[in-house]
Design an enzyme around this catalytic site. Structure first.
Site, PDB file in Angstrom:
ATOM      1  N   GLU A  64      30.792  39.456  51.855  1.00  0.00           N
ATOM      2  CA  GLU A  64      31.323  38.610  50.836  1.00  0.00           C
ATOM      3  C   GLU A  64      32.559  39.779  50.476  1.00  0.00           C
ATOM      4  O   GLU A  64      32.289  40.748  49.883  1.00  0.00           O
ATOM      5  CB  GLU A  64      30.716  38.615  49.653  1.00  0.00           C
ATOM      6  N   CYS A  98      31.843  40.732  41.035  1.00  0.00           N
ATOM      7  CA  CYS A  98      32.718  40.274  42.074  1.00  0.00           C
ATOM      8  C   CYS A  98      32.630  38.521  41.902  1.00  0.00           C
ATOM      9  O   CYS A  98      33.566  37.955  42.310  1.00  0.00           O
ATOM     10  CB  CYS A  98      32.060  40.441  43.320  1.00  0.00           C
TER      11      CYS A  98
END
Length: 182
Positions: A64, A98
């Protein structure tokens, strides 16, 4: 989380939490012959390096990297709730989420602060209007502080809307309807 999983009875070795500097601990994990798969959340540059090594080792890899997380507010929204969600999503958790739509607070180091300020300059140069913030904050406590920045008049082609800043910078893209937002 590690403690909760341990107390819940998860067998040893199923989940491991190892703390340390990524360039040291991360590299050791990536190169260890006992590792068959890994998951990484972080920058695109580091993720590309991890993918290359994982590919050469033929181990599974999930990445990611550099996410941009939108918040869509429609005309029929409760504006008070929408503003609260936008503020929480954009300016909460001192840059450590995030999954946030953006982040607020002291950043981890001088390099990250300089990178955040560079994104503010890029956004201005691309025509985004800085409504507030975006500058250094001097505090009695040493740290790398930046005033949360809010940009308006932005569009999808701008760097500020395509790349993860990982700092207290939020931008607004005005759209006519949900399909355009989507």
């Amino acid at each position: 989380m590690a403690d909760i999983l341990h107390r819940a009875g998860l067998p040893d070795g199923v989940f491991n939490l190892v703390l340390g500097k990524g360039s040291v601990v991360g590299q050791a994990i990536l190169e260890h012959p006992g590792i068959d798969a890994l998951s990484f959340t972080g920058s695109r540059g580091v993720g590309e390096a991890i993918a290359e090594i994982a590919g050469k080792r033929m181990i599974r890899c999930q990445l990611e990297m550099g996410g941009k997380n939108p918040l869509v507010v429609m005309d029929d929204a409760d504006i008070d709730i929408a503003v609260e969600c936008a503020l929480d999503g954009s300016f909460y958790a001192t840059g450590q989420r995030c999954t946030a739509s953006s982040r607020l607070g002291p950043v981890v180091d001088r390099r990250q602060l300089e990178n955040n300020l560079r994104y503010v300059d890029i956004a201005r140069n691309e025509g985004a209007e800085l409504v507030c913030g975006g500058g250094l904050i001097e505090r009695p406590t040493p740290g790398f502080y930046m005033a949360p920045a809010l940009f308006i008049g932005t569009h999808n082609d701008m760097c500020i809307n395509r790349e993860e800043v990982f700092g207290p910078v939020a931008s607004v893209i005005q759209v006519a309807h949900f399909d355009e937002a989507l």
